[in-house]
Structure formats: C-alpha cells, structure tokens
Design a protein around this motif. Structure first.
Motif, PDB file in Angstrom:
ATOM      1  N   LEU A 194       0.981  -1.601   0.231  1.00  0.00           N
ATOM      2  CA  LEU A 194       0.079  -0.210  -0.162  1.00  0.00           C
ATOM      3  C   LEU A 194       0.399   1.320   0.175  1.00  0.00           C
ATOM      4  CD1 LEU A 194      -3.029  -0.924   2.691  1.00  0.00           C
ATOM      5  CD2 LEU A 194      -3.069  -0.908   0.232  1.00  0.00           C
ATOM      6  N   GLU A 195       2.388   1.082   1.002  1.00  0.00           N
ATOM      7  CA  GLU A 195       2.733   2.643   0.918  1.00  0.00           C
ATOM      8  C   GLU A 195       3.855   2.504  -0.336  1.00  0.00           C
ATOM      9  OE1 GLU A 195       5.561   1.083   3.671  1.00  0.00           O
ATOM     10  OE2 GLU A 195       4.118   2.478   5.625  1.00  0.00           O
ATOM     11  N   THR A 196       4.453   0.978  -1.328  1.00  0.00           N
ATOM     12  CA  THR A 196       4.614   1.971  -2.318  1.00  0.00           C
ATOM     13  C   THR A 196       3.134   2.412  -2.905  1.00  0.00           C
ATOM     14  OG1 THR A 196       5.912   0.398  -2.153  1.00  0.00           O
ATOM     15  CG2 THR A 196       5.782   0.891  -4.404  1.00  0.00           C
ATOM     16  N   TYR A 197       2.160   1.680  -2.900  1.00  0.00           N
ATOM     17  CA  TYR A 197       1.469   2.153  -4.369  1.00  0.00           C
ATOM     18  C   TYR A 197       1.236   3.650  -4.325  1.00  0.00           C
ATOM     19  CZ  TYR A 197      -2.825   1.547  -6.879  1.00  0.00           C
ATOM     20  OH  TYR A 197      -4.199   1.324  -7.970  1.00  0.00           O
ATOM     21  N   ALA A 198       0.948   3.912  -2.842  1.00  0.00           N
ATOM     22  CA  ALA A 198       0.521   5.344  -2.765  1.00  0.00           C
ATOM     23  C   ALA A 198       1.478   6.238  -3.106  1.00  0.00           C
ATOM     24  CB  ALA A 198      -0.120   5.534  -1.219  1.00  0.00           C
ATOM     25  N   THR A 199       2.755   5.786  -2.540  1.00  0.00           N
ATOM     26  CA  THR A 199       3.484   7.100  -3.684  1.00  0.00           C
ATOM     27  C   THR A 199       3.731   6.823  -4.953  1.00  0.00           C
ATOM     28  OG1 THR A 199       5.949   5.846  -1.752  1.00  0.00           O
ATOM     29  CG2 THR A 199       6.128   6.916  -4.131  1.00  0.00           C
ATOM     30  N   ARG A 200       3.524   6.173  -5.912  1.00  0.00           N
ATOM     31  CA  ARG A 200       3.480   5.554  -6.883  1.00  0.00           C
ATOM     32  C   ARG A 200       2.006   6.612  -7.518  1.00  0.00           C
ATOM     33  NH1 ARG A 200       4.589   0.232  -9.472  1.00  0.00           N
ATOM     34  NH2 ARG A 200       6.688  -0.277  -9.302  1.00  0.00           N
ATOM     35  N   LEU A 201       1.046   6.691  -6.948  1.00  0.00           N
ATOM     36  CA  LEU A 201      -0.245   7.597  -7.281  1.00  0.00           C
ATOM     37  C   LEU A 201      -0.296   8.892  -7.168  1.00  0.00           C
ATOM     38  CD1 LEU A 201      -3.082   4.657  -5.630  1.00  0.00           C
ATOM     39  CD2 LEU A 201      -2.893   5.380  -8.497  1.00  0.00           C
ATOM     40  N   ALA A 202       1.157   8.830  -6.174  1.00  0.00           N
ATOM     41  CA  ALA A 202       0.895  10.543  -5.957  1.00  0.00           C
ATOM     42  C   ALA A 202       2.259  10.851  -6.314  1.00  0.00           C
ATOM     43  CB  ALA A 202       1.708  11.301  -3.853  1.00  0.00           C
ATOM     44  N   THR A 203       2.706  10.399  -7.022  1.00  0.00           N
ATOM     45  CA  THR A 203       3.935  11.098  -7.742  1.00  0.00           C
ATOM     46  C   THR A 203       3.396  11.766  -9.645  1.00  0.00           C
ATOM     47  OG1 THR A 203       5.531   8.931  -7.220  1.00  0.00           O
ATOM     48  CG2 THR A 203       6.200  10.486  -9.610  1.00  0.00           C
ATOM     49  N   GLY A 204       2.397  11.096  -9.876  1.00  0.00           N
ATOM     50  CA  GLY A 204       1.303  11.169 -10.767  1.00  0.00           C
ATOM     51  C   GLY A 204       0.093  12.468 -10.304  1.00  0.00           C
ATOM     52  N   LEU A 205      -0.482  12.589  -9.208  1.00  0.00           N
ATOM     53  CA  LEU A 205      -1.433  13.009  -8.833  1.00  0.00           C
ATOM     54  C   LEU A 205      -0.042  14.782  -8.831  1.00  0.00           C
ATOM     55  CD1 LEU A 205      -3.558  11.948  -6.708  1.00  0.00           C
ATOM     56  CD2 LEU A 205      -4.441  13.017  -8.658  1.00  0.00           C
ATOM     57  N   ALA A 206       0.557  14.849  -8.187  1.00  0.00           N
ATOM     58  CA  ALA A 206       1.499  16.218  -8.330  1.00  0.00           C
ATOM     59  C   ALA A 206       1.743  17.011  -9.021  1.00  0.00           C
ATOM     60  CB  ALA A 206       3.032  15.167  -7.429  1.00  0.00           C
ATOM     61  N   SER A 207       1.449  16.782  -9.895  1.00  0.00           N
ATOM     62  CA  SER A 207       2.181  17.024 -11.498  1.00  0.00           C
ATOM     63  C   SER A 207       0.196  18.017 -11.362  1.00  0.00           C
ATOM     64  CB  SER A 207       1.904  16.054 -12.614  1.00  0.00           C
ATOM     65  OG  SER A 207       3.528  15.556 -11.926  1.00  0.00           O
ATOM     66  N   LEU A 208      -0.799  17.032 -11.563  1.00  0.00           N
ATOM     67  CA  LEU A 208      -2.106  17.802 -11.895  1.00  0.00           C
ATOM     68  C   LEU A 208      -2.246  18.690 -11.047  1.00  0.00           C
ATOM     69  CD1 LEU A 208      -4.543  14.227 -12.675  1.00  0.00           C
ATOM     70  CD2 LEU A 208      -3.445  15.631 -13.985  1.00  0.00           C
ATOM     71  N   VAL A 209      -2.129  18.351  -9.450  1.00  0.00           N
ATOM     72  CA  VAL A 209      -2.766  19.255  -8.263  1.00  0.00           C
ATOM     73  C   VAL A 209      -1.786  20.401  -8.293  1.00  0.00           C
ATOM     74  CG1 VAL A 209      -3.306  17.686  -6.875  1.00  0.00           C
ATOM     75  CG2 VAL A 209      -1.656  18.432  -6.592  1.00  0.00           C
ATOM     76  N   SER A 210      -0.493  20.430  -9.074  1.00  0.00           N
ATOM     77  CA  SER A 210       0.505  21.567  -9.200  1.00  0.00           C
ATOM     78  C   SER A 210      -0.021  22.283 -10.205  1.00  0.00           C
ATOM     79  CB  SER A 210       1.678  20.800  -9.069  1.00  0.00           C
ATOM     80  OG  SER A 210       2.537  20.389  -8.600  1.00  0.00           O
ATOM     81  N   VAL A 211      -0.396  22.591 -11.264  1.00  0.00           N
ATOM     82  CA  VAL A 211      -0.656  23.266 -12.720  1.00  0.00           C
ATOM     83  C   VAL A 211      -2.590  23.670 -12.268  1.00  0.00           C
ATOM     84  CG1 VAL A 211      -2.000  22.781 -15.002  1.00  0.00           C
ATOM     85  CG2 VAL A 211       0.145  21.658 -13.496  1.00  0.00           C
ATOM     86  N   LEU A 212      -3.819  22.004 -11.799  1.00  0.00           N
ATOM     87  CA  LEU A 212      -4.902  22.693 -11.182  1.00  0.00           C
ATOM     88  C   LEU A 212      -5.222  23.378 -10.444  1.00  0.00           C
ATOM     89  CD1 LEU A 212      -6.480  19.515 -13.420  1.00  0.00           C
ATOM     90  CD2 LEU A 212      -6.004  22.079 -14.166  1.00  0.00           C
ATOM     91  N   ASP A 213      -4.775  22.924  -9.145  1.00  0.00           N
ATOM     92  CA  ASP A 213      -4.919  23.355  -7.729  1.00  0.00           C
ATOM     93  C   ASP A 213      -5.745  22.974  -7.841  1.00  0.00           C
ATOM     94  OD1 ASP A 213      -4.794  24.225  -5.334  1.00  0.00           O
ATOM     95  OD2 ASP A 213      -4.736  26.869  -6.430  1.00  0.00           O
ATOM     96  N   PRO A 214      -7.215  22.587  -7.625  1.00  0.00           N
ATOM     97  CA  PRO A 214      -7.688  21.387  -7.173  1.00  0.00           C
ATOM     98  C   PRO A 214      -8.616  21.675  -5.338  1.00  0.00           C
ATOM     99  CG  PRO A 214      -6.923  19.935  -7.192  1.00  0.00           C
ATOM    100  CD  PRO A 214      -6.163  20.769  -7.570  1.00  0.00           C
ATOM    101  N   GLU A 215      -9.742  22.040  -5.335  1.00  0.00           N
ATOM    102  CA  GLU A 215     -10.707  21.828  -3.659  1.00  0.00           C
ATOM    103  C   GLU A 215     -10.580  20.437  -3.566  1.00  0.00           C
ATOM    104  OE1 GLU A 215     -14.422  22.842  -1.368  1.00  0.00           O
ATOM    105  OE2 GLU A 215     -14.429  23.170  -3.850  1.00  0.00           O
ATOM    106  N   LEU A 216     -10.923  19.630  -4.147  1.00  0.00           N
ATOM    107  CA  LEU A 216     -10.953  18.234  -4.467  1.00  0.00           C
ATOM    108  C   LEU A 216     -10.049  17.216  -4.791  1.00  0.00           C
ATOM    109  CD1 LEU A 216     -13.012  17.179  -1.947  1.00  0.00           C
ATOM    110  CD2 LEU A 216     -14.302  16.477  -3.328  1.00  0.00           C
ATOM    111  N   VAL A 217      -9.640  16.073  -5.024  1.00  0.00           N
ATOM    112  CA  VAL A 217      -9.131  14.693  -5.340  1.00  0.00           C
ATOM    113  C   VAL A 217     -10.137  13.621  -4.838  1.00  0.00           C
ATOM    114  CG1 VAL A 217      -7.836  13.159  -6.487  1.00  0.00           C
ATOM    115  CG2 VAL A 217      -7.143  15.619  -5.820  1.00  0.00           C
ATOM    116  N   VAL A 218     -10.913  13.252  -5.963  1.00  0.00           N
ATOM    117  CA  VAL A 218     -11.734  11.957  -6.047  1.00  0.00           C
ATOM    118  C   VAL A 218     -10.929  10.836  -6.495  1.00  0.00           C
ATOM    119  CG1 VAL A 218     -13.978  10.597  -6.412  1.00  0.00           C
ATOM    120  CG2 VAL A 218     -14.019  13.066  -6.042  1.00  0.00           C
ATOM    121  N   LEU A 219     -11.020  10.184  -5.687  1.00  0.00           N
ATOM    122  CA  LEU A 219      -9.984   8.725  -6.098  1.00  0.00           C
ATOM    123  C   LEU A 219     -10.742   7.709  -6.334  1.00  0.00           C
ATOM    124  CD1 LEU A 219      -7.283   7.971  -3.197  1.00  0.00           C
ATOM    125  CD2 LEU A 219      -7.326   8.959  -5.190  1.00  0.00           C
ATOM    126  N   SER A 220     -11.426   6.559  -7.304  1.00  0.00           N
ATOM    127  CA  SER A 220     -12.494   5.653  -8.075  1.00  0.00           C
ATOM    128  C   SER A 220     -11.432   5.074  -8.845  1.00  0.00           C
ATOM    129  CB  SER A 220     -13.840   6.892  -9.205  1.00  0.00           C
ATOM    130  OG  SER A 220     -14.397   6.167  -9.598  1.00  0.00           O
TER     131      SER A 220
END
Length: 261
Positions: free
Chosen positions: A175-201
C-alpha cells in the motif's frame, strides 16, 4: 419501445476529437477509428446521441450523486481497466482542445522510462507506474506468493483490498509503495490545476478504502505545494452508466423546460 427512448449517451475510453470526429487516445478499440463512425451511428439511431469519455461520466456521477456533490473544482482519478482522470473546473467538465484532457495514463513520470509515440504504443508513463497492471507486478517484486489469477484490474483490486484489511508487513509495504506511485502523478495534476478536491475512483483505488486514501494524501502533501482534500468515490456500482444516465437526464430536462422556444 425504441420510440420511447429520447436520448442516448455513449461512454468510451479515449475521446472523440471535436475538430475531426475521430476517436483518439484509444488505440485498443479496433473499428472505432473511422472518421465516418459518428455519422453512421447518428443515421442508425433515431434519437439524439451524445459521446463522452468514460472517466468524465464517472465524474458526472460523483458530482451529481457522490463524493463531489457541492464542489465546483475537482479532479477525479480513475484506476480500473486503465488509468485516467476527469477535470471539473468551475462546475464544468474540461475536455481540452482535442478532447484529451485527463488522459494522464500517458503522463511522463519519474520511475518509468520515457516512451516515444506513447499513443501508438499505449504504454509507459503514469499507466506503467501506477495502473492496475502495476499492482500484481509490484506484489511479486515484494515477495508475495498468493497472488490470485484473473483480469489484472480484478487482481489489483483484490490485492489492494487484502492489503488494506489484513495487517501484514508485506501488505503495508504494498500500500505504501502504491500510494507513492499514485501521488507521483497526482502531484503534477494538482500543481497545475490546484483543485479543491481529488476523488479516488475505480476498483483499484476504492478497494483500499480510507487506508490507501490517507497514505496517498500524506505522500501528496510531501510532493505538491497545493494540498487538496482526497476522498474515496461513493458511486461504486456501474459508475460510467450512472454518469451517462445523469448526463442524459440533465440534457432532457433542459429541453423539456426550455422557455426560449
């Protein structure tokens, strides 16, 4: 009867380019790439037809029925058969110039080699790092031996759910390794868009429940300056279909109650 159907919404991976009418970002769908496809479907179906990216429809479902109700700016990260995102800005879906906004599976990220011509190879990038197919491979690398068989999306969901519910060293590490991998891509998205919320689906994410969500949240706060709140999606049963129905109902209501005609 067919005459009782007033509107049809088709959800598909990739997106129909509004400039050309061709399906893009979905090379794995043979027969769907002819430029005449939309005209042929319109001629064959005696009702208005709309086309929408499948992950965008999941975002519609979450905005109308689920975890994103009341939110005007959010990102939905989907991980099941493929890894993708939907972007809702100012209350509206952002599709991009060619309809490809949110095709984050192609996003170059640290941890995977650069792949040229990714739309033709349909591999590499964020999909290879954190897509559903990466979870069974990661489990094997960590030394897990009781990996179930079946479609990789189902296997990934089963492994993530087991790791989140059983307190084992290997499960926690997965879980920890998978979470790091997920956050790696999400970091680019939120840095550009600065959203209020992220929904994991998607099953590969929702299977981890709040345990995985908290791990991704913690990692994202280390990697990105903006810090949106992460939530797990509420619409679990047929979310693409639920989003398509909500989209069709909204368009039909607008037509019925249009006072300009």
């Amino acid at each position: 009867a067919r005459d009782d159907v007033h509107r049809l919404v088709i959800g598909t991976p990739g997106a129909f380019d509004p400039n050309t009418g061709r399906l893009r970002y979905a090379s794995h769908l043979p027969g769907w790439h002819t430029p005449a496809l939309l005209d042929e479907l319109a001629a064959a179906l005696p009702m208005p037809v709309e086309y929408e990216n499948d992950v965008n429809l999941v975002a519609v479902a979450e905005q109308r029925l689920g975890a994103a109700r009341g939110h005007e700016d959010f990102v939905l990260l989907w991980n099941e058969g493929g890894l993708g995102a939907a972007l809702v800005l100012g209350g509206r879906l952002h599709r991009g110039w060619t309809g490809g906004a949110g095709e984050v599976g192609f996003l170059p990220v640290p941890g995977t080699p650069l792949v040229r011509q990714v739309t033709k190879a349909n591999s590499g990038g964020y999909q290879e790092l954190a897509g559903s197919q990466a979870v069974p491979q990661l489990a094997r690398e960590l030394g897990m031996t009781d990996i179930p068989s079946g479609p990789y999306a189902e296997v990934a969901a089963a492994l993530v759910e087991r790791a989140a519910t059983e307190d084992t060293v290997l499960g926690r590490l997965l879980l920890e390794t998978y979470a790091t991998r997920l956050a790696t891509g999400l970091a680019s998205l939120v840095s550009v868009l600065d959203p209020e919320l992220v929904v994991l689906s998607g099953a590969s994410l929702t299977a981890g429940g709040d345990t995985l969500r908290a791990l991704v949240q913690a990692e994202l706060e280390e990697l990105a300056a903006s810090r949106p709140r992460l939530v797990v999606g509420d619409v679990r049963e047929h979310p693409v279909l639920r989003g398509a129905l909500e989209s069709a109902l909204a368009a039909t209501r607008d037509e019925v109650f249009d006072t300009s005609r």
